[in-house]
Design an enzyme around this catalytic site. Structure first.
Site, PDB file in Angstrom:
ATOM      1  N   TYR A  11      64.602  95.303  18.230  1.00  0.00           N
ATOM      2  CA  TYR A  11      63.164  95.041  18.028  1.00  0.00           C
ATOM      3  C   TYR A  11      62.303  95.919  18.947  1.00  0.00           C
ATOM      4  CZ  TYR A  11      58.793  92.379  18.619  1.00  0.00           C
ATOM      5  OH  TYR A  11      57.475  92.000  18.760  1.00  0.00           O
ATOM      6  N   ILE A  12      62.470  95.793  20.237  1.00  0.00           N
ATOM      7  CA  ILE A  12      61.609  96.557  21.155  1.00  0.00           C
ATOM      8  C   ILE A  12      62.059  98.016  21.190  1.00  0.00           C
ATOM      9  CG2 ILE A  12      60.706  96.717  23.509  1.00  0.00           C
ATOM     10  CD1 ILE A  12      61.352  93.677  23.777  1.00  0.00           C
ATOM     11  N   PHE A  74      67.434  99.141  26.870  1.00  0.00           N
ATOM     12  CA  PHE A  74      66.992  97.891  26.245  1.00  0.00           C
ATOM     13  C   PHE A  74      68.168  96.994  25.869  1.00  0.00           C
ATOM     14  CE2 PHE A  74      63.639 100.938  24.961  1.00  0.00           C
ATOM     15  CZ  PHE A  74      62.503 100.235  25.320  1.00  0.00           C
ATOM     16  N   TYR A 142      71.001  84.065  31.364  1.00  0.00           N
ATOM     17  CA  TYR A 142      70.249  85.251  30.922  1.00  0.00           C
ATOM     18  C   TYR A 142      69.441  85.828  32.096  1.00  0.00           C
ATOM     19  CZ  TYR A 142      66.585  88.066  28.808  1.00  0.00           C
ATOM     20  OH  TYR A 142      65.710  89.086  28.534  1.00  0.00           O
ATOM     21  N   PHE A 170      57.233  89.562  29.736  1.00  0.00           N
ATOM     22  CA  PHE A 170      56.919  88.169  29.415  1.00  0.00           C
ATOM     23  C   PHE A 170      57.199  87.994  27.906  1.00  0.00           C
ATOM     24  CE2 PHE A 170      55.537  86.080  33.345  1.00  0.00           C
ATOM     25  CZ  PHE A 170      55.870  87.114  34.197  1.00  0.00           C
ATOM     26  N   ILE A 208      58.107  71.752  17.596  1.00  0.00           N
ATOM     27  CA  ILE A 208      57.537  71.954  18.936  1.00  0.00           C
ATOM     28  C   ILE A 208      58.504  71.347  19.959  1.00  0.00           C
ATOM     29  CG2 ILE A 208      55.652  71.323  20.493  1.00  0.00           C
ATOM     30  CD1 ILE A 208      53.758  71.424  18.146  1.00  0.00           C
ATOM     31  N   GLY A 285      66.017  74.267  29.932  1.00  0.00           N
ATOM     32  CA  GLY A 285      65.776  75.510  30.674  1.00  0.00           C
ATOM     33  C   GLY A 285      64.382  76.096  30.482  1.00  0.00           C
ATOM     34  N   ASP A 286      63.514  75.441  29.669  1.00  0.00           N
ATOM     35  CA  ASP A 286      62.167  75.980  29.424  1.00  0.00           C
ATOM     36  C   ASP A 286      61.210  75.639  30.563  1.00  0.00           C
ATOM     37  OD1 ASP A 286      62.046  77.443  27.118  1.00  0.00           O
ATOM     38  OD2 ASP A 286      61.356  75.801  25.842  1.00  0.00           O
TER      39      ASP A 286
HETATM   40  N1  UDP Z   1      59.183  77.042  21.038  1.00  0.00           N
HETATM   41  C1  UDP Z   1      58.929  75.921  20.264  1.00  0.00           C
HETATM   42  N2  UDP Z   1      59.531  75.836  19.039  1.00  0.00           N
HETATM   43  C2  UDP Z   1      60.359  76.804  18.543  1.00  0.00           C
HETATM   44  C3  UDP Z   1      60.605  77.956  19.353  1.00  0.00           C
HETATM   45  C4  UDP Z   1      60.004  78.041  20.588  1.00  0.00           C
HETATM   46  O1  UDP Z   1      58.191  75.006  20.658  1.00  0.00           O
HETATM   47  O2  UDP Z   1      60.865  76.654  17.422  1.00  0.00           O
HETATM   48  C5  UDP Z   1      58.525  77.163  22.339  1.00  0.00           C
HETATM   49  C6  UDP Z   1      59.491  77.342  23.492  1.00  0.00           C
HETATM   50  O3  UDP Z   1      59.864  76.083  23.998  1.00  0.00           O
HETATM   51  C7  UDP Z   1      58.652  78.163  24.474  1.00  0.00           C
HETATM   52  C8  UDP Z   1      57.715  78.976  23.586  1.00  0.00           C
HETATM   53  O4  UDP Z   1      57.734  78.329  22.308  1.00  0.00           O
HETATM   54  O5  UDP Z   1      57.870  77.304  25.247  1.00  0.00           O
HETATM   55  C9  UDP Z   1      58.160  80.406  23.421  1.00  0.00           C
HETATM   56  O6  UDP Z   1      59.531  80.391  23.069  1.00  0.00           O
HETATM   57  P1  UDP Z   1      60.308  81.699  22.642  1.00  0.00           P
HETATM   58  O7  UDP Z   1      61.705  81.280  22.265  1.00  0.00           O
HETATM   59  O8  UDP Z   1      59.521  82.430  21.614  1.00  0.00           O
HETATM   60  O9  UDP Z   1      60.315  82.610  23.947  1.00  0.00           O
HETATM   61  P2  UDP Z   1      60.824  82.295  25.455  1.00  0.00           P
HETATM   62  O10 UDP Z   1      59.612  81.729  26.162  1.00  0.00           O
HETATM   63  O11 UDP Z   1      61.975  81.359  25.380  1.00  0.00           O
HETATM   64  O12 UDP Z   1      61.182  83.634  25.962  1.00  0.00           O
END
Ligand code: UDP
Length: 329
Positions: A11-12, A74, A142, A170, A208, A285-286
């Site tokens: 992608y990138i 990358f 990761y 980011f 979500i 892990g979020d």
């Molecule tokens: N997220 C979500 N539902 C999804 C996918 C992602 O709510 O189906 C949320 C995820 O918890 C994070 C944000 O969207 O807070 C961005 O997630 P993504 O996987 O795009 O990128 P990351 O932040 O993990 O690099």
């Protein structure tokens, strides 16, 4: 002299390959193992080697055949959740592959590298926006493998004079202005493409992950950066290595955070689809909030994101996904 792009069909990487060839007139050699990359993404016609970065012989062939000036690296496995389940794969694909690449660079006297790192090295930072001096404390394999690679780069500079610009991304999103290349992951796990799959009727609803985070609307806040802006930073990083031959680390974000709910609301306006939602538990892990300070990149590289309004990011991604509902297939 040619630039070697590792992972140049992903992608990138595919956006960078195109920009370096078409906009900057660079000669580009790509190595990609097609794990995430797509042959059809090589639209600028880079000289391509299909193979793995762990393949020492292939790297020897590439560095012997081409007088490579610098490497942009990358190629990696890059999903937090997957890394929790398959840490060995992450150490192999991220740390071991970077080791093999650096060993080949050292052997063939290549002394410049631009390295893709991530906000995941910071873990759950105590203060926002995140600056580069925030001590890394990754929470998952990761982030840990990217941090380990950053340390390896540091010591390769110290010992061999390999200069590295480390770019901590980011949340990268959006697609090329032409609509010809974009994001195509299988399976998809990123928020914006998943939302757009709902708009395309390929999924029923947007899930979500957690609405009980310590944020104003309870959903996670992220800093979304357009892939075109991100790629621009790579050519500025190359310029810097050519100019002052000093290693450095930079955050790359837009400096503005948007919640998951805000992203969905913007996508509703752009796609005119109601985008039904379903609420699920927090994703393991979020971190609740990740927002970059990119002042250092602005000051030292002269970088400034100009495509990264949330509207522009989602509109460009929507153009790509609506014209290529099955990606490159
Ligand atoms: N997220 C979500 N539902 C999804 C996918 C992602 O709510 O189906 C949320 C995820 O918890 C994070 C944000 O969207 O807070 C961005 O997630 P993504 O996987 O795009 O990128 P990351 O932040 O993990 O690099």
């Amino acid at each position: 002299m040619p630039i070697l792009i590792c992972g140049g069909l992903g992608y990138i990487g595919s956006h960078a390959t195109w920009a370096l060839i078409e906009e900057h007139g660079e000669e580009v050699v790509v190595i990609d193992n097609l794990a995430q990359g797509h042959l059809a993404a090589n639209i600028a016609g880079a000289h391509l080697y299909v193979g793995d970065l762990g393949d020492e012989q292939l790297l020897d062939t590439i560095f012997t055949t081409h007088d490579i000036e610098a490497v942009i690296h990358f190629a990696a496995s890059s999903l937090v959740g997957e890394s929790m389940i398959h840490p060995l794969q992450y150490y192999k694909n991220n740390v071991l592959a970077t080791y093999t690449l650096l060993a080949a660079m050292q052997k063939h006297d290549v002394r410049k590298i631009v390295f893709s790192s991530t906000a995941a090295v910071y873990g759950e930072p105590a203060s926002i926006p995140i600056v580069e001096t925030t001590p890394p404390q990754p929470h998952n394999p990761y982030g840990e493998t990217k941090w380990a690679s950053e340390r390896l780069l540091h010591w390769c500079d110290h010992a061999y004079g390999i200069k590295a610009v480390i770019l901590r991304y980011f949340n990268v999103a959006g697609a090329h202005v032409s609509g010809k290349i974009g994001e195509d992951h299988e399976p998809e796990s990123h928020l914006i493409p998943l939302i757009l799959q709902v708009a395309l009727g390929k999924r029923q609803e947007v899930t979500i992950f957690g609405d009980d985070h310590p944020t104003p609307d309870g959903t996670c806040i992220r800093d979304y950066i357009h892939v075109t802006d991100l790629v621009n930073a790579h050519s500025l990083a190359l310029d810097k290595l050519r100019r002052d031959e000093e290693s450095a680390t930079y955050n790359l974000g837009n400096g503005q955070g948007y919640s998951v709910q805000e992203v969905i609301a913007t996508a509703r306006r752009i796609t005119t689809h109601p985008l039904p939602i379903a609420k699920a538990a927090r994703r393991s892990g979020d971190p609740a909030i990740l927002v970059a300070s990119s002042h250092k990149a602005e000051k030292e590289l002269g970088w400034s994101p100009s495509h990264s309004s949330l509207e522009n990011i989602i509109a460009s991604a929507w153009r790509w996904h609506s014209q290529h509902p099955d990606g490159y297939k």
